[in-house]
Write a protein that holds these residues in place. Structure first.
Motif, short mmCIF file in Angstrom:
data_model
loop_
_atom_site.label_atom_id
_atom_site.label_comp_id
_atom_site.label_asym_id
_atom_site.label_seq_id
_atom_site.Cartn_x
_atom_site.Cartn_y
_atom_site.Cartn_z
N ASN A 232 0.83 -1.21 0.00
CA ASN A 232 0.00 0.00 0.00
C ASN A 232 0.86 1.26 0.00
O ASN A 232 0.54 2.25 -0.67
N TYR A 233 1.98 1.24 0.73
CA TYR A 233 2.89 2.41 0.71
C TYR A 233 3.49 2.58 -0.68
O TYR A 233 3.64 3.70 -1.17
N GLU A 236 1.01 4.36 -2.60
CA GLU A 236 0.93 5.76 -2.16
C GLU A 236 2.09 6.58 -2.72
O GLU A 236 1.93 7.77 -3.02
N THR A 239 1.60 8.62 -5.78
CA THR A 239 0.62 9.71 -5.78
C THR A 239 1.22 10.99 -5.20
O THR A 239 2.16 10.93 -4.40
N GLY A 242 0.70 10.99 -1.31
CA GLY A 242 1.37 10.03 -0.43
C GLY A 242 2.86 9.88 -0.65
O GLY A 242 3.50 9.02 -0.05
N SER A 243 3.45 10.75 -1.51
CA SER A 243 4.84 10.50 -1.91
C SER A 243 5.83 11.47 -1.28
O SER A 243 7.00 11.46 -1.64
N PHE A 394 1.11 9.04 8.19
CA PHE A 394 1.49 8.09 7.15
C PHE A 394 2.32 7.01 7.84
O PHE A 394 2.87 7.24 8.92
N VAL A 416 -3.60 3.77 6.49
CA VAL A 416 -2.60 4.27 5.55
C VAL A 416 -1.42 3.30 5.50
O VAL A 416 -1.17 2.55 6.45
#
Ligand SMILES: Nc1ncnc2c1ncn2[C@@H]1O[C@H](COP(=O)(O)OP(=O)(O)O[C@H]2O[C@H](CO)[C@@H](O)[C@H](O)[C@H]2O)[C@@H](O)[C@H]1O
Length: 505
Positions: A232-233, A236, A239, A242-243, A394, A416
Motif C-alpha cells: 500500500n505504501y 501511495e 501519488t 502520499g509520496s 502516514f 494508511v
C-alpha cells in the motif's frame, strides 16, 4: 505480457547496507529490519553480510576484529580519507563496521538535542562510498547490494557512475528499500566533495532546490529495483498526496517498484517467550486471560497507574507528526473522562512531549506519559495493554501494530501505508477483524474508533476475546518476506504496476 527471468537457485552474495542495525544500535524500525531480513535471507542459504558505520554507541566496537586499514581515494581530493573495517556478528550474520572516527565517533547517530549533525550529508556520502570501496579490498563480490533509505542512496548512484566500467561489480544489481521517504537526505552541494561525479555533471532530477542534492532521489533514480516496505505504501508513493513530494521520482521507476510487508521477529516479540514480560501466555482463553491480567498489573505498577481492572490503551513511538500524536492530543482529555487508562512511551519532538506532559499532569491516575526510549517497557506495553494506538499520518509499514497483534493487543490504526495492509477493521469485516481502522486524518475519526473499541471491551467481552484470538493467529514471518525479496532480486516478483494491471483486468 510480462516476461520473467527464471530464478537462479545458486546462493547469492548479498551486501545489506544500513545506517542502524538492531542488536548493535537502534533508533527506529529500520534497525529491526536490518537485523531480521539479513538473518532470514541467511537462513534461506544465502551469504549475507551487513555493513554499517561504527558509531560510539555500538557495544563491543573496541573488540571488533580489524579486517582492513585503508583509505578512500577520490580523484578530485588532495587527501584520502582513512578508514578501517572491523567485523562484528549479529547472531549468525557478519557485520562489517566502517570505522572513521571523524564521522562516527560521536555521542549519537544522527542528531543531538533534536538537531541533525551539520555534516550528515558528508558523513553518509562517505559511508556509501566506503561500503563499495571495501568490497574489492575484502574480496566480497556481491550479487546484490541492498540499500536502505537516504543514508545509503548514493550507493546505487556510485555503482552506475564511479563503478560503471569496473569488472568487479559487473554482475552486481542494486536495490533500495524505502522505509520512510519523508527523509530525503537533502544536502548542499558542498557536502558532496567525496562524490565528484555528482558535481562534474549536473543531475537536475536529483536536485531538491537548486543548491541541494537528495540522496534518496539518487537511490530511487539509480537503483535497479526500488521497494517500499508494504504494497500500500508503494502505491501511495506513486501519488502526489502520499509520496512526500517525490511522486515523479517514483512514477519514473514504477516498472521496478515493489511492495513487500515487513516481518515480525517472533524470537523477540512473542508472548510465549518474551523475557521482559511478567507472565507468558498463549492464545487459548484461559492462558490469554491470566497472562494479560498479570501483564496489565505489572505495566500499571511500572508506570504508576492504579492497578484497576479497566481497559488499557498503549502507544510506543518516536514523538513525531508521522505517528499522529496531533490527532490524539485534541481528543485525549475527552477520552480520559471514561474509565480507561492510557500508557504512552515515546521520545522526540519537545513540543509534543510538553503537550503530553500537561495532560498526564492533569490525569495522573489515568494517563502515564513516559518520555523515554525504553525497549523493555515497550514489550510490557505490548503485553499489558488491551488496545494499541497507531493513528499515523502516514506509515510505510509499521512494526508495532504487528507486534501488538502477536500479543492479542488490538491495534487502532489509521488506514494508511502498511497499517492498511496488516490490520483488519472490525466494522468492515467483523468475522476476520483484528483491530480497528479509520480513514479520515482527523481527531474525531480516531475518537470514534477509540469509543467503538471501549464499547466492545465493556459490552461484548466474548467478542473482544474472539478478536484477540484472530489477532494472535496472524503471522508475518520474516521467512515469507525474505522469499519475496529473493523473487524480487530474481525478477520474478510482480511490481506494483503489474499488480495494478492484474487488479484492473
Ligand atoms: N520510545 C520508544 N521506546 C522503545 N522502543 C521504541 C520507542 N519508539 C520506537 N520504538 C521501537 O522502534 C520501532 C519502531 O518501528 P516502526 O516501524 O513502528 O517505526 P519507524 O517509524 O521507526 O520505522 C520506519 O521504518 C520501519 C521499518 O521498515 C517501518 O515499519 C515504519 O513504517 C517506518 O516509519 C519498534 O521496534 C518500536 O518498538
Amino acid at each position: 505480457m510480462v516476461t520473467r527471468k527464471k530464478s537462479n537457485s545458486k546462493p547469492l552474495q548479498i551486501l545489506f547496507v544500513a545506517s542502524e542495525v538492531d542488536g548493535l544500535v537502534k533508533t527506529g524500525g529500520l534497525a529491526d529490519v536490518a537485523k531480521s531480513l539479513p538473518a532470514a535471507l541467511k537462513e534461506l542459504g544465502h551469504d549475507v553480510r551487513v555493513v554499517m558505520p561504527l558509531y560510539r554507541k555500538v557495544p563491543n566496537g573496541a573488540d571488533a576484529v580489524e579486517l582492513l586499514d585503508t583509505e578512500l581515494l577520490v580523484s578530485t581530493q588532495p587527501e584520502a580519507v582513512s578508514y578501517k573495517v572491523k567485523q562484528l556478528h549479529n547472531g549468525d550474520v557478519p557485520v562489517y563496521t566502517v570505522d572513521a572516527p571523524e564521522y562516527f565517533d560521536r555521542p549519537e547517530l544522527y542528531a543531538e538535542n533534536n538537531e541533525g549533525y551539520r555534516d550528515n550529508g558528508e558523513r553518509f556520502a562517505f559511508f556509501s562510498a566506503a561500503a563499495l570501496d571495501m568490497c574489492e579490498k575484502l574480496g566480497f563480490k556481491p550479487d546484490v547490494v541492498h540499500c536502505n533509505d537516504w543514508h545509503t542512496g548514493l550507493v546505487p548512484f556510485l555503482l552506475k557512475t564511479r563503478y560503471a566500467d569496473n569488472a568487479f561489480f559487473a554482475d552486481t544489481q542494486s536495490v533500495i528499500s524505502i522505509h520512510n521517504a519523508v527523509f530525503k537526505g537533502t544536502f548542499n552541494y558542498d557536502q558532496y566533495s567525496l562524490i565528484p561525479e555528482l558535481i562534474q555533471k549536473r543531475y537536475l532530477q536529483l536536485e531538491d532546490g537548486s543548491a541541494n542534492i537528495s540522496m534518496l532521489k539518487a537511490g530511487v533514480a539509480f537503483a535497479d529495483k526500488v521497494n517500499a516496505v508494504s504494497p500500500n505504501y508503494a502505491k501511495e508513493l506513486l501519488t502526489e498526496l502520499g509520496s512526500h513530494g517525490m511522486a515523479t521520482d517514483f512514477q519514473h521507476r514504477s516498472d521496478v517498484l515493489y511492495g513487500i510487508v515487513n516481518g515480525c521477529d517472533y524470537g523477540d516479540w512473542s508472548p510465549e517467550t518474551d523475557p521482559y514480560i511478567k507472565q507468558h501466555f498463549k492464545a487459548n482463553k484461559v492462558s490469554l486471560a491470566r497472562g494479560k491480567k498479570a501483564c496489565k498489573r505489572d505495566l500499571q505498577q511500572q508506570v504508576n497507574l492504579p492497578q484497576d481492572d479497566v481497559p488499557v490503551y498503549g502507544m510506543v513511538c518516536r514523538l513525531t507528526e508521522q505517528k499522529g500524536i496531533q490527532y490524539l492530543l485534541p481528543v485525549l482529555r475527552d477520552f480520559l473522562v471514561n474509565d480507561v487508562q492510557i500508557v504512552l512511551v515515546g521520545s522526540g519532538d519537545p513540543k509534543l512531549a510538553e503537550a503530553l506532559r500537561a495532560i498526564s499532569d492533569d490525569f495522573s491516575d489515568k494517563f502515564a506519559f513516559i518520555e523515554a526510549y525504553d525497549n523493555p517497557l515497550a514489550h510490557c506495553v505490548e503485553a499489558g495493554s488491551d488496545f494499541f494506538l497507531m493513528p499515523s499520518q502516514f506509515e510505510p509499514c509499521g512494526l508495532n501494530q504487528i507486534y501488538s497483534l502477536a500479543y492479542g493487543t488490538l491495534p487502532i490504526v489509521r488506514g494508511v501505508g502498511g497499517l492498511k495492509d496488516t490490520v483488519i477493521d472490525y466494522d468492515q469485516t467483523p468475522q476476520f477483524a483484528t483491530g480497528f481502522v479509520f480513514d479520515a486524518p482527523t481527531p474525531e475519526a480516531l475518537l470514534i474508533k477509540m469509543q467503538r473499541s471501549l464499547l466492545l471491551y465493556c459490552q461484548r467481552p466474548q467478542e473482544f476475546k474472539r478478536l484477540q484470538q484472530n489477532a494472535m493467529a496472524c503471522r508475518f514471518e520474516w521467512k515469507d518476506a525474505a522469499e519475496q525479496y529473493l523473487r524480487m532480486y530474481a525478477g520474478e516478483e510482480e511490481s506494483v504496476l503489474e499488480k495494478k494491471q492484474i487488479e484492473c483486468a
